[in-house]
Write a protein that holds these residues in place. Structure first.
Motif, mmCIF file in Angstrom:
data_model
loop_
_atom_site.group_PDB
_atom_site.id
_atom_site.type_symbol
_atom_site.label_atom_id
_atom_site.label_comp_id
_atom_site.label_asym_id
_atom_site.label_seq_id
_atom_site.Cartn_x
_atom_site.Cartn_y
_atom_site.Cartn_z
ATOM 1 N N TYR A 209 0.904 -0.825 -0.072
ATOM 2 C CA TYR A 209 0.241 0.244 -0.383
ATOM 3 C C TYR A 209 1.148 1.292 0.032
ATOM 4 O O TYR A 209 0.719 2.330 -0.781
ATOM 5 N N SER A 210 1.618 1.647 0.776
ATOM 6 C CA SER A 210 2.756 2.354 0.926
ATOM 7 C C SER A 210 3.823 2.064 0.137
ATOM 8 O O SER A 210 4.647 3.231 -0.424
ATOM 9 N N HIS A 211 4.310 1.190 -0.048
ATOM 10 C CA HIS A 211 5.358 0.921 -0.748
ATOM 11 C C HIS A 211 6.267 1.706 -0.334
ATOM 12 O O HIS A 211 7.798 2.671 -0.866
ATOM 13 N N PHE A 212 6.558 1.986 0.785
ATOM 14 C CA PHE A 212 7.442 2.659 2.267
ATOM 15 C C PHE A 212 8.225 0.964 2.868
ATOM 16 O O PHE A 212 7.808 0.492 3.599
ATOM 17 N N ARG A 213 9.430 0.590 2.783
ATOM 18 C CA ARG A 213 10.028 -0.275 3.108
ATOM 19 C C ARG A 213 10.482 -0.566 4.450
ATOM 20 O O ARG A 213 11.867 0.415 4.271
ATOM 21 N N VAL A 214 10.677 -1.570 5.667
ATOM 22 C CA VAL A 214 11.215 -0.701 5.952
ATOM 23 C C VAL A 214 11.580 -2.203 7.121
ATOM 24 O O VAL A 214 11.267 -2.805 7.207
ATOM 25 N N GLY A 215 13.212 -2.050 7.681
ATOM 26 C CA GLY A 215 13.577 -3.568 8.313
ATOM 27 C C GLY A 215 14.232 -2.793 9.044
ATOM 28 O O GLY A 215 14.502 -2.242 9.426
ATOM 29 N N CYS B 276 9.971 -6.421 9.652
ATOM 30 C CA CYS B 276 9.809 -5.702 8.835
ATOM 31 C C CYS B 276 8.456 -5.333 9.146
ATOM 32 O O CYS B 276 7.455 -5.807 9.791
ATOM 33 N N ASN B 277 8.159 -3.863 7.707
ATOM 34 C CA ASN B 277 7.225 -3.226 8.202
ATOM 35 C C ASN B 277 6.363 -4.719 7.895
ATOM 36 O O ASN B 277 6.118 -5.369 6.459
ATOM 37 N N ILE B 278 4.501 -4.561 7.913
ATOM 38 C CA ILE B 278 3.674 -5.652 7.790
ATOM 39 C C ILE B 278 2.909 -5.064 7.322
ATOM 40 O O ILE B 278 2.491 -4.551 8.291
ATOM 41 N N GLU B 279 1.655 -4.775 6.249
ATOM 42 C CA GLU B 279 0.386 -3.713 6.237
ATOM 43 C C GLU B 279 0.020 -4.907 5.883
ATOM 44 O O GLU B 279 -0.346 -6.002 5.723
ATOM 45 N N ASN B 280 -1.473 -3.814 6.106
ATOM 46 C CA ASN B 280 -3.135 -4.534 5.941
ATOM 47 C C ASN B 280 -3.482 -3.504 4.999
ATOM 48 O O ASN B 280 -3.550 -2.077 5.080
ATOM 49 N N ALA C 13 -4.391 -1.960 10.549
ATOM 50 C CA ALA C 13 -3.796 -2.987 10.983
ATOM 51 C C ALA C 13 -2.356 -3.377 10.924
ATOM 52 O O ALA C 13 -1.736 -4.375 11.071
ATOM 53 N N THR C 14 -1.680 -1.913 10.170
ATOM 54 C CA THR C 14 -0.483 -2.760 9.498
ATOM 55 C C THR C 14 0.777 -2.603 11.268
ATOM 56 O O THR C 14 0.068 -1.831 12.170
ATOM 57 N N VAL C 15 2.403 -2.859 11.245
ATOM 58 C CA VAL C 15 2.248 -2.842 11.876
ATOM 59 C C VAL C 15 3.658 -2.702 11.538
ATOM 60 O O VAL C 15 4.330 -3.323 10.634
ATOM 61 N N CYS C 16 4.542 -1.664 12.048
ATOM 62 C CA CYS C 16 6.194 -1.317 11.910
ATOM 63 C C CYS C 16 6.847 -2.143 12.180
ATOM 64 O O CYS C 16 7.115 -3.207 13.330
ATOM 65 N N ALA C 17 7.915 -2.393 11.048
ATOM 66 C CA ALA C 17 9.322 -3.096 11.243
ATOM 67 C C ALA C 17 9.826 -3.289 12.183
ATOM 68 O O ALA C 17 9.906 -4.719 13.387
ATOM 69 N N GLU C 18 9.532 -2.292 13.556
ATOM 70 C CA GLU C 18 11.146 -1.678 15.154
ATOM 71 C C GLU C 18 10.059 -2.918 15.822
ATOM 72 O O GLU C 18 10.597 -3.785 16.772
ATOM 73 N N ARG C 19 8.475 -3.168 15.915
ATOM 74 C CA ARG C 19 7.677 -3.677 16.614
ATOM 75 C C ARG C 19 7.647 -4.999 16.840
ATOM 76 O O ARG C 19 7.732 -6.122 17.116
ATOM 77 N N THR D 75 17.203 8.434 5.668
ATOM 78 C CA THR D 75 17.257 7.874 7.299
ATOM 79 C C THR D 75 16.220 7.704 7.604
ATOM 80 O O THR D 75 14.960 8.119 6.717
ATOM 81 N N CYS D 76 15.213 7.208 8.071
ATOM 82 C CA CYS D 76 13.811 6.178 8.487
ATOM 83 C C CYS D 76 13.437 6.585 10.277
ATOM 84 O O CYS D 76 13.924 5.417 10.989
ATOM 85 N N PRO D 77 13.531 7.354 10.486
ATOM 86 C CA PRO D 77 13.257 7.582 12.766
ATOM 87 C C PRO D 77 12.040 6.791 12.691
ATOM 88 O O PRO D 77 10.913 6.419 11.636
ATOM 89 N N PRO D 78 12.215 6.269 14.054
ATOM 90 C CA PRO D 78 10.685 5.502 14.545
ATOM 91 C C PRO D 78 10.023 6.439 14.974
ATOM 92 O O PRO D 78 9.913 7.533 15.574
ATOM 93 N N CYS D 79 8.287 6.001 14.236
ATOM 94 C CA CYS D 79 7.743 6.565 14.542
ATOM 95 C C CYS D 79 7.268 6.513 15.834
ATOM 96 O O CYS D 79 7.738 5.667 17.002
ATOM 97 N N GLY D 80 6.340 7.491 17.348
ATOM 98 C CA GLY D 80 6.005 7.527 18.128
ATOM 99 C C GLY D 80 5.136 6.326 18.575
ATOM 100 O O GLY D 80 5.713 6.412 20.050
HETATM 101 N N1 THU Z 1 7.034 2.154 9.382
HETATM 102 C C1 THU Z 1 8.066 1.431 9.879
HETATM 103 O O1 THU Z 1 7.882 0.153 9.795
HETATM 104 N N2 THU Z 1 8.486 1.886 11.175
HETATM 105 C C2 THU Z 1 8.574 3.422 11.123
HETATM 106 O O2 THU Z 1 9.949 3.348 12.197
HETATM 107 C C3 THU Z 1 8.464 4.309 9.969
HETATM 108 C C4 THU Z 1 6.697 3.771 9.656
HETATM 109 C C5 THU Z 1 6.020 1.206 7.806
HETATM 110 C C6 THU Z 1 4.990 1.779 8.634
HETATM 111 C C7 THU Z 1 4.042 1.953 6.784
HETATM 112 O O3 THU Z 1 4.411 0.105 6.760
HETATM 113 C C8 THU Z 1 5.210 2.405 6.098
HETATM 114 O O4 THU Z 1 6.031 2.094 7.033
HETATM 115 C C9 THU Z 1 4.528 3.473 5.980
HETATM 116 O O5 THU Z 1 4.211 4.200 6.851
#
Ligand code: THU
Length: 134
Positions: A22-28, A42-46, A51-57, A87-92
């Motif tokens: 969906y976002s085509h934004f890839r995170v590890g 990795c990030n796992i979208e839905n 329901a999406t979960v970030c790579a960090e979590r 650079t991909c800073p972690p979300c809140g």
């Molecule tokens: N995302 C992460 O996995 N980590 C971050 O630190 C920022 C955002 C993911 C969530 C979503 O799948 C996509 O990046 C766009 O927000």
């Protein structure tokens, strides 16, 4: 001295597994325990976006569910599909999850293999709400 370059490479490899149609934004992410084990995520979208979960979590929850609770550092590598890594800073939300399980001096490594910067959790989430506030 911990080899954070190695951890960044693990995060970059984990990014290959990103499920982000969906976002085509890839995170590890790669999480290092004090005992030297590495948990990746990795990030796992839905289709239901929330329901999406970030790579960090993903990495943190994998580790906690395996009984780990003593963490030293987390490397994060992210960027838009097909574009140079940024650079991909972690979300809140991920910062708050880190605060639940990680010490204030927990290291967060941002960037890519060629260039990365090291922050502490305290720098990225000052004045934290924790169990001590309850
Ligand atoms: N995302 C992460 O996995 N980590 C971050 O630190 C920022 C955002 C993911 C969530 C979503 O799948 C996509 O990046 C766009 O927000």
């Amino acid at each position: 001295m911990t080899d954070f370059g190695f951890l960044v490479r693990q995060a970059q490899a984990a990014r290959e597994k990103s499920y982000s149609p969906y976002s085509h934004f890839r995170v590890g992410a790669a999480l290092l325990t004090r005992s030297g084990k590495i948990y990746t995520g990795c990030n796992i979208e839905n289709a239901a976006y929330s329901a999406t979960v970030c790579a960090e979590r993903t990495a943190i929850f994998k580790a906690v569910s395996e009984g780990e609770s003593d963490f030293e550092a987390l490397a994060i590598v992210g960027g838009k599909e097909g574009e140079p890594l940024e650079t991909c800073p972690p979300c809140g939300v991920c910062r708050q999850v880190m605060a639940e399980f990680c010490p204030k001096d927990f290291k967060i490594i941002l960037g890519n293999i060629n260039k990365f910067e090291v922050y502490t959790l305290d720098m990225l989430l000052p004045l934290t709400f924790t169990s001590e506030n309850l």
